[in-house]
Motif scaffolding. Structure first.
Motif, PDB file in Angstrom:
ATOM      1  N   GLU A   5     -86.917  -7.655-121.624  1.00 20.87           N
ATOM      2  CA  GLU A   5     -86.510  -8.938-122.184  1.00 20.87           C
ATOM      3  C   GLU A   5     -85.135  -9.332-121.650  1.00 20.87           C
ATOM      4  O   GLU A   5     -84.873 -10.497-121.373  1.00 20.87           O
ATOM      5  N   TYR A   6     -84.262  -8.353-121.524  1.00 15.31           N
ATOM      6  CA  TYR A   6     -82.913  -8.572-120.993  1.00 15.31           C
ATOM      7  C   TYR A   6     -82.629  -7.521-119.937  1.00 15.31           C
ATOM      8  O   TYR A   6     -82.878  -6.337-120.170  1.00 15.31           O
ATOM      9  N   GLU A  10     -77.753  -9.622-117.752  1.00 17.13           N
ATOM     10  CA  GLU A  10     -78.027 -10.653-118.749  1.00 17.13           C
ATOM     11  C   GLU A  10     -77.441 -10.258-120.105  1.00 17.13           C
ATOM     12  O   GLU A  10     -76.921 -11.104-120.834  1.00 17.13           O
ATOM     13  N   ARG A  13     -73.677 -11.006-119.865  1.00 15.09           N
ATOM     14  CA  ARG A  13     -73.409 -12.445-119.954  1.00 15.09           C
ATOM     15  C   ARG A  13     -73.582 -12.969-121.367  1.00 15.09           C
ATOM     16  O   ARG A  13     -72.713 -13.658-121.901  1.00 15.09           O
ATOM     17  N   TYR A  91     -78.029 -19.886-117.277  1.00 20.97           N
ATOM     18  CA  TYR A  91     -78.317 -18.443-117.288  1.00 20.97           C
ATOM     19  C   TYR A  91     -79.482 -18.130-118.218  1.00 20.97           C
ATOM     20  O   TYR A  91     -80.357 -17.346-117.889  1.00 20.97           O
ATOM     21  N   GLU A  92     -79.475 -18.737-119.393  1.00 21.38           N
ATOM     22  CA  GLU A  92     -80.545 -18.473-120.352  1.00 21.38           C
ATOM     23  C   GLU A  92     -81.868 -19.041-119.846  1.00 21.38           C
ATOM     24  O   GLU A  92     -82.921 -18.404-120.000  1.00 21.38           O
ATOM     25  N   GLN A  94     -82.722 -19.345-116.728  1.00 23.31           N
ATOM     26  CA  GLN A  94     -83.147 -18.448-115.650  1.00 23.31           C
ATOM     27  C   GLN A  94     -83.758 -17.165-116.216  1.00 23.31           C
ATOM     28  O   GLN A  94     -84.736 -16.648-115.685  1.00 23.31           O
ATOM     29  N   ARG A  95     -83.175 -16.651-117.290  1.00 21.10           N
ATOM     30  CA  ARG A  95     -83.722 -15.441-117.916  1.00 21.10           C
ATOM     31  C   ARG A  95     -85.131 -15.706-118.437  1.00 21.10           C
ATOM     32  O   ARG A  95     -86.048 -14.910-118.218  1.00 21.10           O
ATOM     33  N   ARG A  98     -87.517 -15.945-115.580  1.00 20.50           N
ATOM     34  CA  ARG A  98     -87.810 -14.601-115.071  1.00 20.50           C
ATOM     35  C   ARG A  98     -88.873 -13.932-115.932  1.00 20.50           C
ATOM     36  O   ARG A  98     -89.817 -13.323-115.416  1.00 20.50           O
ATOM     37  N   LEU A  99     -88.746 -14.052-117.244  1.00 21.39           N
ATOM     38  CA  LEU A  99     -89.742 -13.470-118.148  1.00 21.39           C
ATOM     39  C   LEU A  99     -91.129 -14.059-117.907  1.00 21.39           C
ATOM     40  O   LEU A  99     -92.121 -13.328-117.836  1.00 21.39           O
TER      41      LEU A  99
END
Length: 188
Positions: A5-6, A10, A13, A91-92, A94-95, A98-99
């Motif tokens: 998840e992280y 990440e 950040r 950033y969030e 992008q996270r 990615r998931l």
């Protein structure tokens, strides 16, 4: 298939952003100085065998605190507000992207169902075993795991074999396993 998840960067950040929320420029500047001091302290520690290390974490935190300090000054914010920080929002996003990509790739692979896991980063410290040479510094490693027990097991599996980090110089034993990321009280 295991999906994180992280990822460590990440976690750093998000941890800095959450701690900075509501701080004014003076308090953020104090955090910048603390982060710079942690980097200096981490540089003098013995090198760790993995990329994920005390120095890596300290550098990431320093960069985020410095970025936030610059943003507060540039935007003339009275206090830092994460929702007004375009980069933190990106950033969030992008996270989360990615998931979605990782889950889609896992589903296409046809293997086991994707499992999203909230792993943490643990600092595993070792010390020389009784009767062993004491002239080498005790090794520290940082690993992602779901629990402290799993972190210790993984550290031993990787470094406890013959010729491994824990076997050199007469042997070491794991002395402590502490959660390094996220810091207590951050995120989850």
């Amino acid at each position: 298939m295991l999906i994180y998840e992280y990822l460590p960067h990440e976690l750093v950040r998000l941890g800095v952003v959450s701690r900075a929320a509501g701080l004014d420029g003076r308090r953020v500047a104090a955090q910048v100085r603390l982060a710079q001091g942690r980097v200096g302290s981490a540089r003098v520690l013995p090198a760790e065998p993995h990329h994920l290390s005390e120095l890596f974490i300290a550098e990431l935190r320093r960069l985020q605190w410095e970025r936030i300090a610059c943003l507060i000054e540039k935007e003339r914010m009275t206090v830092y507000t994460p929702s007004h920080d375009r980069r933190a929002v990106r950033y969030e996003q992008q996270r989360l992207q990615r998931l979605v990509v990782d889950v889609a790739a896992a589903e296409r692979s046809g293997g086991a169902a994707p499992e999203i896991s909230r792993h943490r980063v643990y600092r595993i410290d070792a010390r020389p075993a009784a009767g062993s040479r004491q002239d080498m510094p005790a090794p520290t490693v940082h690993l992602m795991a779901a629990s402290p027990g799993e972190a210790a097991e993984r550290a031993w599996a990787v470094h406890g074999r013959d010729g491994g980090l824990y076997r050199r110089g007469g042997g070491y034993r794991i002395a402590s396993v502490e959660q390094a990321l996220p810091e207590p009280g951050e995120l989850f």
